[in-house]
Design a protein around this motif. Structure first.
Motif, PDB file in Angstrom:
ATOM      1  N   TYR A  21       0.785  -1.198   0.076  1.00 30.80           N
ATOM      2  CA  TYR A  21      -0.039  -0.087   0.033  1.00 30.80           C
ATOM      3  C   TYR A  21       0.957   1.378  -0.097  1.00 30.80           C
ATOM      4  CZ  TYR A  21      -3.236   3.460   1.591  1.00 30.80           C
ATOM      5  OH  TYR A  21      -4.098   4.670   1.925  1.00 30.80           O
ATOM      6  N   ASP A  22       1.888   1.275   0.832  1.00 34.18           N
ATOM      7  CA  ASP A  22       2.764   2.500   1.068  1.00 34.18           C
ATOM      8  C   ASP A  22       3.280   2.984  -0.319  1.00 34.18           C
ATOM      9  OD1 ASP A  22       1.798   2.981   3.534  1.00 34.18           O
ATOM     10  OD2 ASP A  22       3.584   1.829   4.440  1.00 34.18           O
ATOM     11  N   VAL A  23       3.950   1.964  -1.137  1.00 35.36           N
ATOM     12  CA  VAL A  23       4.709   2.284  -2.329  1.00 35.36           C
ATOM     13  C   VAL A  23       3.355   2.926  -3.304  1.00 35.36           C
ATOM     14  CG1 VAL A  23       5.694   1.174  -4.196  1.00 35.36           C
ATOM     15  CG2 VAL A  23       6.542   0.771  -1.807  1.00 35.36           C
ATOM     16  N   ALA A  24       2.396   2.022  -3.134  1.00 37.05           N
ATOM     17  CA  ALA A  24       1.407   2.557  -4.266  1.00 37.05           C
ATOM     18  C   ALA A  24       1.024   3.926  -4.134  1.00 37.05           C
ATOM     19  CB  ALA A  24       0.198   1.491  -4.192  1.00 37.05           C
ATOM     20  N   ARG A  25       0.656   4.174  -2.661  1.00 36.97           N
ATOM     21  CA  ARG A  25       0.261   5.665  -2.350  1.00 36.97           C
ATOM     22  C   ARG A  25       1.108   6.536  -2.937  1.00 36.97           C
ATOM     23  NH1 ARG A  25      -0.896   9.889   0.634  1.00 36.97           N
ATOM     24  NH2 ARG A  25      -3.012  10.532   1.036  1.00 36.97           N
ATOM     25  N   ARG A  26       2.562   6.232  -2.623  1.00 35.51           N
ATOM     26  CA  ARG A  26       3.437   7.262  -2.813  1.00 35.51           C
ATOM     27  C   ARG A  26       3.438   7.531  -4.167  1.00 35.51           C
ATOM     28  NH1 ARG A  26       5.947  11.760  -2.485  1.00 35.51           N
ATOM     29  NH2 ARG A  26       8.243  12.040  -3.199  1.00 35.51           N
ATOM     30  N   ASN A  27       3.494   6.460  -5.183  1.00 35.05           N
ATOM     31  CA  ASN A  27       3.392   6.485  -6.702  1.00 35.05           C
ATOM     32  C   ASN A  27       2.286   7.305  -7.015  1.00 35.05           C
ATOM     33  OD1 ASN A  27       5.698   5.132  -7.645  1.00 35.05           O
ATOM     34  ND2 ASN A  27       4.671   3.336  -7.398  1.00 35.05           N
ATOM     35  N   GLY A  28       1.211   7.094  -6.287  1.00 33.00           N
ATOM     36  CA  GLY A  28      -0.003   8.050  -6.540  1.00 33.00           C
ATOM     37  C   GLY A  28       0.141   9.360  -6.307  1.00 33.00           C
ATOM     38  N   VAL A  29       0.873   9.837  -5.295  1.00 32.47           N
ATOM     39  CA  VAL A  29       1.102  11.200  -5.042  1.00 32.47           C
ATOM     40  C   VAL A  29       2.143  11.855  -6.025  1.00 32.47           C
ATOM     41  CG1 VAL A  29       2.727  12.664  -3.394  1.00 32.47           C
ATOM     42  CG2 VAL A  29       0.799  10.891  -2.520  1.00 32.47           C
ATOM     43  N   LEU A  30       2.980  11.176  -6.352  1.00 32.50           N
ATOM     44  CA  LEU A  30       3.860  11.421  -7.776  1.00 32.50           C
ATOM     45  C   LEU A  30       2.941  11.820  -8.911  1.00 32.50           C
ATOM     46  CD1 LEU A  30       6.975   9.042  -7.006  1.00 32.50           C
ATOM     47  CD2 LEU A  30       6.922  11.675  -6.522  1.00 32.50           C
ATOM     48  N   PHE A  32      -0.412  12.457  -8.911  1.00 32.71           N
ATOM     49  CA  PHE A  32      -1.466  13.500  -9.023  1.00 32.71           C
ATOM     50  C   PHE A  32      -0.890  14.893  -8.861  1.00 32.71           C
ATOM     51  CE2 PHE A  32      -4.003   9.559  -8.269  1.00 32.71           C
ATOM     52  CZ  PHE A  32      -4.832   9.871  -9.542  1.00 32.71           C
ATOM     53  N   LYS A  33       0.291  14.932  -8.329  1.00 35.73           N
ATOM     54  CA  LYS A  33       0.952  16.348  -8.059  1.00 35.73           C
ATOM     55  C   LYS A  33       1.129  16.839  -9.530  1.00 35.73           C
ATOM     56  CE  LYS A  33       5.941  15.478  -7.710  1.00 35.73           C
ATOM     57  NZ  LYS A  33       7.223  15.656  -7.028  1.00 35.73           N
ATOM     58  N   ARG A  34       1.200  16.257 -10.623  1.00 32.40           N
ATOM     59  CA  ARG A  34       1.155  16.556 -11.689  1.00 32.40           C
ATOM     60  C   ARG A  34      -0.364  17.052 -12.595  1.00 32.40           C
ATOM     61  NH1 ARG A  34       5.898  15.451 -14.450  1.00 32.40           N
ATOM     62  NH2 ARG A  34       7.506  14.654 -13.298  1.00 32.40           N
ATOM     63  N   ASN A  35      -1.319  16.902 -11.415  1.00 28.27           N
ATOM     64  CA  ASN A  35      -2.833  17.612 -11.916  1.00 28.27           C
ATOM     65  C   ASN A  35      -3.088  17.042 -13.358  1.00 28.27           C
ATOM     66  OD1 ASN A  35      -4.938  19.063 -11.324  1.00 28.27           O
ATOM     67  ND2 ASN A  35      -4.074  20.975 -12.623  1.00 28.27           N
ATOM     68  N   GLU A  43      -0.714  -2.708 -13.169  1.00 26.70           N
ATOM     69  CA  GLU A  43      -0.142  -3.297 -11.858  1.00 26.70           C
ATOM     70  C   GLU A  43      -0.794  -3.031 -10.629  1.00 26.70           C
ATOM     71  OE1 GLU A  43       2.037  -5.530 -12.236  1.00 26.70           O
ATOM     72  OE2 GLU A  43       3.401  -5.087 -13.936  1.00 26.70           O
ATOM     73  N   THR A  44      -2.281  -2.902 -10.975  1.00 27.78           N
ATOM     74  CA  THR A  44      -3.320  -2.692  -9.549  1.00 27.78           C
ATOM     75  C   THR A  44      -4.253  -3.981  -9.300  1.00 27.78           C
ATOM     76  OG1 THR A  44      -5.109  -1.995 -11.130  1.00 27.78           O
ATOM     77  CG2 THR A  44      -3.356  -0.303 -10.557  1.00 27.78           C
ATOM     78  N   TRP A  45      -3.563  -5.097  -9.501  1.00 27.57           N
ATOM     79  CA  TRP A  45      -4.496  -6.216  -8.829  1.00 27.57           C
ATOM     80  C   TRP A  45      -4.913  -5.998  -7.675  1.00 27.57           C
ATOM     81  CZ3 TRP A  45       0.129  -7.171 -12.228  1.00 27.57           C
ATOM     82  CH2 TRP A  45      -0.186  -7.739 -13.500  1.00 27.57           C
ATOM     83  N   ASP A  46      -4.040  -5.753  -6.730  1.00 30.56           N
ATOM     84  CA  ASP A  46      -4.420  -5.890  -5.293  1.00 30.56           C
ATOM     85  C   ASP A  46      -5.282  -4.690  -4.923  1.00 30.56           C
ATOM     86  OD1 ASP A  46      -3.470  -7.368  -2.866  1.00 30.56           O
ATOM     87  OD2 ASP A  46      -3.003  -5.220  -2.265  1.00 30.56           O
ATOM     88  N   ALA A  47      -6.305  -4.931  -4.048  1.00 28.72           N
ATOM     89  CA  ALA A  47      -7.196  -4.325  -3.658  1.00 28.72           C
ATOM     90  C   ALA A  47      -6.683  -3.075  -2.897  1.00 28.72           C
ATOM     91  CB  ALA A  47      -8.328  -4.929  -2.850  1.00 28.72           C
ATOM     92  N   ALA A  48      -5.623  -3.498  -2.220  1.00 30.35           N
ATOM     93  CA  ALA A  48      -4.919  -2.262  -1.307  1.00 30.35           C
ATOM     94  C   ALA A  48      -4.329  -1.257  -2.241  1.00 30.35           C
ATOM     95  CB  ALA A  48      -3.882  -2.781  -0.256  1.00 30.35           C
ATOM     96  N   VAL A  49      -3.658  -1.664  -3.155  1.00 23.04           N
ATOM     97  CA  VAL A  49      -3.098  -0.759  -4.305  1.00 23.04           C
ATOM     98  C   VAL A  49      -4.133   0.048  -4.785  1.00 23.04           C
ATOM     99  CG1 VAL A  49      -2.181  -0.688  -6.566  1.00 23.04           C
ATOM    100  CG2 VAL A  49      -1.157  -2.218  -4.647  1.00 23.04           C
ATOM    101  N   LYS A  50      -5.582  -0.398  -5.324  1.00 23.89           N
ATOM    102  CA  LYS A  50      -6.401   0.140  -5.693  1.00 23.89           C
ATOM    103  C   LYS A  50      -6.746   1.351  -4.617  1.00 23.89           C
ATOM    104  CE  LYS A  50      -8.508  -2.808  -9.054  1.00 23.89           C
ATOM    105  NZ  LYS A  50      -7.668  -3.609  -9.503  1.00 23.89           N
ATOM    106  N   ARG A  51      -6.969   1.062  -3.216  1.00 26.96           N
ATOM    107  CA  ARG A  51      -7.404   1.860  -2.630  1.00 26.96           C
ATOM    108  C   ARG A  51      -6.322   2.982  -2.220  1.00 26.96           C
ATOM    109  NH1 ARG A  51      -7.607  -1.555   1.072  1.00 26.96           N
ATOM    110  NH2 ARG A  51      -6.045  -1.208   2.561  1.00 26.96           N
ATOM    111  N   ALA A  52      -5.124   2.737  -2.319  1.00 25.94           N
ATOM    112  CA  ALA A  52      -3.985   3.707  -2.218  1.00 25.94           C
ATOM    113  C   ALA A  52      -4.200   4.564  -3.249  1.00 25.94           C
ATOM    114  CB  ALA A  52      -2.508   2.991  -2.155  1.00 25.94           C
ATOM    115  N   LEU A  53      -4.403   4.515  -4.529  1.00 29.52           N
ATOM    116  CA  LEU A  53      -4.438   5.401  -5.656  1.00 29.52           C
ATOM    117  C   LEU A  53      -5.575   6.432  -5.404  1.00 29.52           C
ATOM    118  CD1 LEU A  53      -3.266   3.070  -8.608  1.00 29.52           C
ATOM    119  CD2 LEU A  53      -2.117   4.700  -7.536  1.00 29.52           C
ATOM    120  N   ARG A  54      -6.815   5.591  -5.031  1.00 32.17           N
ATOM    121  CA  ARG A  54      -8.014   6.372  -4.664  1.00 32.17           C
ATOM    122  C   ARG A  54      -7.504   7.423  -3.721  1.00 32.17           C
ATOM    123  NH1 ARG A  54     -10.934   1.426  -5.724  1.00 32.17           N
ATOM    124  NH2 ARG A  54     -12.279   1.542  -7.543  1.00 32.17           N
TER     125      ARG A  54
END
Length: 224
Positions: A21-30, A32-35, A43-54
């Motif tokens: 989750y933490d790595v996926a969320r960090r990637n999401g931050v990188l 979405f800061k680009r708007n 590579e979003t098979w895992d439910a935790a990764v989907k949640r991290a991106l949301r």
């Protein structure tokens, strides 16, 4: 004079759930800061990764994906209205011997809220060619690429709108688009619509916590 523009991010994340989750969320931050107006993740098979991106995305983002699928297509509802969405059955991946996962295409038709003009986005993550892990399955993998390519071309031929197919193609040559934007296997392929086509494109890679870099693309749509 462009009719409108699209700011797209394409991101192939690190393999999950091993990175979590933490790595996926960090990637999401990188990302979405680009708007971005539109984002395509793989590579979003895992439910935790989907949640991290949301959780990393603005509240205005809407999503099209499915449980156990590796692709997420997202768009900013402040900029774009969803007209329709379609899930197209994809081939199974033979990446690991005798273990398969289904790789569907996720297709959305979006309407620009300022111009009322539409375009289509296809989220793609095709099978790797398993030359080392399952060499006896290479032909099967190549057939899944052909199936995905045929499906993308059918979308491009039947919607009437400009089409962006974006994601981790696991090949530099999946179909024959009017234009290909971005290096390597993580890229976007562009198809013109009946009345509009893709004009200027500005693409740049950026770093992610992944074995692939992210791709930021700004596209203009012009009259045909």
């Amino acid at each position: 004079m462009p009719l409108y523009g699209v700011h797209l991010i394409v991101a192939a994340l690190a393999n999950v759930p091993s990175r979590g989750y933490d790595v996926a969320r960090r990637n999401g931050v990188l990302v979405f800061k680009r708007n971005p107006g539109v984002a395509v993740f793989s590579e979003t098979w895992d439910a935790a990764v989907k949640r991290a991106l949301r959780n990393a995305a603005p509240e205005s983002f809407r999503w099209f994906t499915a449980r156990g699928q590796s692709v997420m297509v997202g768009w900013d509802a402040r900029r774009y209205e969803l007209v329709w969405k379609r899930r197209i059955k994809g081939g199974a991946s033979p990446r690991i011997p005798r273990v398969t996962d289904r790789r569907d295409l996720f297709v959305v038709c979006l309407r620009d809220r300022e111009t009322s003009r539409c375009f289509v986005v296809v989220g793609v993550h095709t099978s790797p060619i398993p030359t080392r892990k399952a060499p006896d399955m290479v032909d099967v993998a190549r057939r899944t690429h052909e199936q995905a390519g045929d499906n993308i071309e059918q979308v491009a031929e039947t919607t009437g709108y400009p089409v962006i197919a974006a994601g981790d193609f696991n090949t530099p040559h999946l179909v024959k688009p009017s234009r290909r934007v971005g290096p390597g296997i993580v890229h976007a392929e562009l198809f013109p619509g009946q009345y509009a086509r893709w004009g200027e494109a500005d693409a740049a890679n950026f770093a992610l916590r992944s074995d692939h870099s992210g791709l930021a693309v700004t596209l203009e749509v012009v009259k045909r």
